[in-house]
Design an enzyme around this catalytic site. Structure first.
Site, mmCIF file in Angstrom:
data_model
loop_
_atom_site.group_PDB
_atom_site.id
_atom_site.type_symbol
_atom_site.label_atom_id
_atom_site.label_comp_id
_atom_site.label_asym_id
_atom_site.label_seq_id
_atom_site.Cartn_x
_atom_site.Cartn_y
_atom_site.Cartn_z
ATOM 1 N N GLY A 18 63.369 38.716 35.264
ATOM 2 C CA GLY A 18 64.664 38.192 35.678
ATOM 3 C C GLY A 18 65.048 38.584 37.089
ATOM 4 O O GLY A 18 66.094 38.179 37.588
ATOM 5 N N TYR A 41 33.285 38.985 44.191
ATOM 6 C CA TYR A 41 33.173 38.182 42.968
ATOM 7 C C TYR A 41 32.638 36.782 43.296
ATOM 8 O O TYR A 41 31.677 36.317 42.677
ATOM 9 C CB TYR A 41 34.528 38.092 42.269
ATOM 10 C CG TYR A 41 34.490 37.291 41.000
ATOM 11 C CD1 TYR A 41 33.911 37.805 39.850
ATOM 12 C CD2 TYR A 41 35.040 36.015 40.945
ATOM 13 C CE1 TYR A 41 33.874 37.070 38.668
ATOM 14 C CE2 TYR A 41 35.009 35.276 39.780
ATOM 15 C CZ TYR A 41 34.431 35.807 38.636
ATOM 16 O OH TYR A 41 34.389 35.077 37.482
ATOM 17 N N SER A 83 32.647 30.181 39.072
ATOM 18 C CA SER A 83 34.055 30.254 39.435
ATOM 19 C C SER A 83 34.324 29.339 40.623
ATOM 20 O O SER A 83 33.451 29.165 41.482
ATOM 21 C CB SER A 83 34.408 31.696 39.810
ATOM 22 O OG SER A 83 35.679 31.757 40.423
ATOM 23 N N SER A 117 43.857 25.576 31.617
ATOM 24 C CA SER A 117 44.197 26.259 30.372
ATOM 25 C C SER A 117 42.905 26.630 29.648
ATOM 26 O O SER A 117 41.873 25.975 29.820
ATOM 27 C CB SER A 117 45.051 25.362 29.484
ATOM 28 O OG SER A 117 44.267 24.298 28.961
ATOM 29 N N ILE A 118 42.993 27.643 28.830
ATOM 30 C CA ILE A 118 41.822 28.045 28.053
ATOM 31 C C ILE A 118 41.359 26.890 27.166
ATOM 32 O O ILE A 118 40.164 26.699 26.949
ATOM 33 C CB ILE A 118 42.091 29.348 27.237
ATOM 34 C CG1 ILE A 118 40.806 29.900 26.646
ATOM 35 C CG2 ILE A 118 43.130 29.114 26.171
ATOM 36 C CD1 ILE A 118 39.798 30.390 27.653
ATOM 37 N N LYS A 134 28.913 35.156 42.235
ATOM 38 C CA LYS A 134 28.768 33.899 41.497
ATOM 39 C C LYS A 134 27.917 32.901 42.296
ATOM 40 O O LYS A 134 27.069 32.208 41.737
ATOM 41 C CB LYS A 134 30.138 33.294 41.173
ATOM 42 C CG LYS A 134 30.914 34.068 40.135
ATOM 43 C CD LYS A 134 30.253 33.993 38.774
ATOM 44 C CE LYS A 134 31.123 34.563 37.675
ATOM 45 N NZ LYS A 134 30.531 34.410 36.343
#
Length: 186
Positions: free
Chosen positions: A85, A36, A12, A101-102, A40
């Site tokens: 909204g 986390y 990460s 993005s994936i 890593k």
């Protein structure tokens, strides 16, 4: 002993912390700020120690925040918040952050698996960085939301989130964390 010649480890960008005034490069020092990121970083060190003789190719992928269909976490929460909204106090959130993005994570994984000479560390990211304000504007444009953005200075929101133990969320909304993409050309 099984004949594996390349090991790809998903780490990460969090091994470098949550904030950086300069774009992160693969050789930046570790500076994790949460469990986390520390786990890593520990795993990366252990893998490098185990493989110190270079018996197998070790490729580490360190993505920033990942988004895409079925996503969870902070990005999905922001998406849902914009779709309400309701007015959002992020009009002054202008620090740039890298996202992935994936689809680009899959591309990076394929490169790590298929390249004859992959980089030892790969930091995948989309071609452009966005601030929280720009990201919300893009979400609004793609989904037809009319969420107004109120330009409240970051410090009171950061202070309020800090009181509730949410300093990491404040950093993700208001502080810079970008990737130096120069290593992609190697």
């Amino acid at each position: 002993s099984a004949g594996v010649r390349r090991f790809v480890f998903f780490s990460s960008l969090g091994v470098h912390g949550k904030v950086s005034a300069h774009p992160i490069r693969p050789d930046n020092a570790f500076a994790p700020v949460n469990a986390y990121g520390r786990s890593k970083a520990t795993a990366e060190r252990a893998l490098n120690h185990i493989n110190r003789d270079g018996a197998i190719e070790l490729v580490t992928i360190r993505p920033p925040m990942i988004y895409g269909p079925g996503g969870k976490g902070s990005f999905d929460a922001l998406l849902k918040l914009v779709r309400t909204g309701l007015p959002l106090p992020f009009g002054a959130a202008t620090a740039q952050r890298s996202f992935c993005s994936i689809t680009n994570v899959v591309s990076a994984t394929r490169a790590a698996l298929d390249s004859p000479t992959p980089p030892q560390v790969l930091l995948p990211a989309d071609p452009e960085d966005f601030s929280t304000r720009e990201l919300i504007e893009a979400i609004k444009a793609s989904g037809g939301s009319s969420t107004p953005l109120v330009p409240i200075p970051p410090w009171p929101i950061k202070a309020l989130l800090g009181l509730f133990g949410q300093s990491e969320i404040a950093a993700s909304l208001f502080d810079p964390l970008t990737i130096n993409r120069a290593h992609w050309a190697d």
